[in-house]
Enzyme design. Sequence first.
Site, mmCIF file in Angstrom:
data_model
loop_
_atom_site.group_PDB
_atom_site.id
_atom_site.type_symbol
_atom_site.label_atom_id
_atom_site.label_comp_id
_atom_site.label_asym_id
_atom_site.label_seq_id
_atom_site.Cartn_x
_atom_site.Cartn_y
_atom_site.Cartn_z
ATOM 1 N N GLY A 146 0.836 -1.185 0.000
ATOM 2 C CA GLY A 146 0.000 0.000 0.000
ATOM 3 C C GLY A 146 0.872 1.238 0.000
ATOM 4 C CB CYS A 166 5.232 -3.941 0.327
ATOM 5 S SG CYS A 166 5.961 -2.320 -0.021
ATOM 6 C CE1 TYR A 167 0.894 1.162 5.615
ATOM 7 C CE2 TYR A 167 -0.680 -0.665 5.702
ATOM 8 C CZ TYR A 167 -0.247 0.581 6.142
ATOM 9 O OH TYR A 167 -0.953 1.237 7.131
ATOM 10 C CG HIS A 207 5.756 -5.776 -4.280
ATOM 11 N ND1 HIS A 207 4.463 -5.701 -3.818
ATOM 12 C CD2 HIS A 207 6.344 -4.582 -3.992
ATOM 13 C CE1 HIS A 207 4.260 -4.503 -3.280
ATOM 14 N NE2 HIS A 207 5.382 -3.808 -3.368
ATOM 15 C CD GLU A 245 3.033 -8.847 -5.086
ATOM 16 O OE1 GLU A 245 2.676 -7.685 -4.859
ATOM 17 O OE2 GLU A 245 3.805 -9.487 -4.337
ATOM 18 C CB SER A 248 -21.940 -9.570 -24.941
ATOM 19 O OG SER A 248 -20.806 -10.346 -24.576
ATOM 20 N N GLY A 249 -22.040 -12.497 -26.574
ATOM 21 C CA GLY A 249 -21.285 -13.261 -27.553
ATOM 22 C C GLY A 249 -19.803 -13.281 -27.255
ATOM 23 N N GLY A 250 -19.373 -12.491 -26.261
ATOM 24 C CA GLY A 250 -17.975 -12.518 -25.843
ATOM 25 C C GLY A 250 -17.682 -13.763 -25.017
ATOM 26 C CB VAL A 251 -14.456 -15.115 -23.733
ATOM 27 C CG1 VAL A 251 -14.023 -16.328 -22.917
ATOM 28 C CG2 VAL A 251 -13.718 -15.084 -25.056
ATOM 29 C CG ASP A 252 -15.590 -12.529 -19.771
ATOM 30 O OD1 ASP A 252 -14.729 -13.429 -19.837
ATOM 31 O OD2 ASP A 252 -15.313 -11.314 -19.741
ATOM 32 C CB SER A 253 -21.746 -12.978 -21.957
ATOM 33 O OG SER A 253 -21.490 -12.948 -23.339
ATOM 34 C CB SER A 254 -19.831 -17.361 -24.733
ATOM 35 O OG SER A 254 -20.092 -16.395 -25.733
ATOM 36 C CE LYS A 297 -11.398 -11.775 -20.666
ATOM 37 N NZ LYS A 297 -12.785 -11.577 -21.136
#
Length: 515
Positions: free
Chosen positions: A53, A80-81, A167, A169, A221-227, A367
Site C-alpha cells: 500500500g 511491503c506495507y 513483492h 507476486e 454479448s457473444g464474448g468469452v465471459d458471457s458465452s 480471464k
Amino acid sequence: MEKIIVLDFGGQYNQLIARRVRECNVYAEVQPYTKSLDEIKAMNPTGIILTGGPNSVYDMESPHYDKELFTCGIPILGICYGAQLMAWSLGGTVETAPVSEYGRTEVTVDGKEGVLKNVSDTTITWMSHTDYIAQVPEGFEISAHTPVCPVAAMENKEAKLYAVQFHPEVTHSVEGQKMLEAFVYDVCGCKGEWKMDSFVERTIEEVREKVGNGRVLCALSGGVDSSVAAVLLSKAVGKQLTCVFVDHGLLRKNEGDEVEAVFGPEGHYDLNFIRVNAQQRFYDKLAGVTDPETKRKIIGEEFIHVFEEEAKKIGAVDFLVQGTIYPDVIESGLGKSAVIKSHHNVGGLPDYVDFKEIIEPLRMLFKDEVRRAGLELGIPDYLVFRQPFPGPGLGIRIIGEVTEEKCKIVQDADYIYREEIAKAVESGLMESAPNQYFAALTNMRSVGVMGDFRTYDYAIALRAVLTSDFMTADIAHIPWEVLDRCMTRIINEVNGVNRVLYDLTSKPPGTIEFE
C-alpha cells in the site's frame, strides 16, 4: 475448501497476489482491510496475505487492522506495507528509510526456512518502498536483507507469521512464485485441490439450488465471459434459461450476425435465444456525451432496461445472469480500493434493478480461468479463445461523443486490422496473434493530403497487447510490414480517416481499452 484471503491495504498488485496463489491450485480472493476480524474468521481462511500500500504505517490516518489478527492462529504473510504493518502492530519499529529502494534489487537470504526455504542464497526481487522495518518485533528473526534494508524479510515460525519487504507476486521477483508456493503449501498446509473441473461442477450445483424453479435471463454479448456464463447456466437450469442478445450498434463489423449464428436457432446450443436490435436507442442516449465514465454508465443502465423489458415479454423472470469476471469487479472498485473504470455490468448498473437477484457465476475468475472453465464445459476452442470484446463495445473505443458515423469508421478500420493480423499469422509472418488487438477512433483530427486535395479527418489508433490475465499487459511487437499494410488499407478504404497511429502503452500505466 482451502482459501487464502488477500487483505487489501490499497496496493496496486492486490489482484496479482490472488492470481499467483490460484496458480498454486489454491483458491484466493481479495477482501478490503475494512472487513472485521470476525468477518474474516467466518470465511475460515487457510491463510492470509496482507498486501502492499502507498501509506506510512506510523501515520495514524493510514489503514490499520485489529492487532488480534496476528494472534488468532491463522498463518499470515505480509508484503511491503503488510510487512511493516505486522512489525509495527507487534512492537517493532518502522521508520523512513535512509535510502529508498525501487525496482530490481538483489536480496541476501539469511534463513532458508519458511517462505524462503527453496530460494537461492541471493535472489533478485522487486522493491518499492520509502519506509522500512528498522527493528523486528520480539519473537521474530531476520531472514533476508539488502545493503540498505536490514529487514528485507522476517519470520516468527512458531506463530506462523512471515513478512517480506519486496513483492514476490510480480514476475521481476525471479523466485517470487517459489516463495508464495512455500507459504501456501508448507506454512498453510494447502493441498492445491482447487481445479477448474471442481469449480464448474460446484458452481452448476450452487446455481441449480439458488434458482430452483425460477426463470433466468442471461445477458449474452457473444464474448468469452458471457458465452461461458450462458453455457454454464444452460447446464444448470436448461430451458428455464433465456439468453437475450442486445445489438446496441457498438459491436464489431458483422458481429451481431455472427453471435446469432452461434447461439441462435441454427447455432451450436439449444438455448432460448432472443436478439434485440437497439442500435438507434443507444445512439440517441449517447448523443452529446463525451465523458468515458458517463458513457459506461449510460450503456450499462440502458442494457438493464432492455433486459427488464424483454423479461416482461417473457413473463415472470427472477434472475439476471451476467458474465462479470474478477478484473471487472476490482477495476470498478472493491471495498475502498480505487475505481479505475466502471464496468457496464458492475459499476455501471443503475441503483434499482427489476430482478430478484443478479447471478454472476464467473465473478471470482480471471480471464484465463474463464477460458479453462469454458473448455471444461465443452465449448469449442474457437469460441473459448476468441478475442475479448468489452460490454460497452465501441463506446469505449471511440474517444469523445459516440455517433453512428464514428461507429462505422472504427468498425471498418478494425475489420481491416483483424484481417491483416489473420493473414500474417496464416502466412507465418507472425507466430501467433496478440491476446487482444483492435482499432480505436481518436478524437484528434488533422490535416492531410489525398489526391492533391486537403483533408481534415480523424486519426485511427491501432492497439495490440500480450497478456494472460488481462490485469497487466505488455505491448505486442507487430511486424512493421503488417502495420504498413494496415495503414495503407485503412486510409484508402475507410472514409473519414487520414492518419494511423500505433499505441505503445503497456498496462499499467494504461488500461487495455482506451476509455
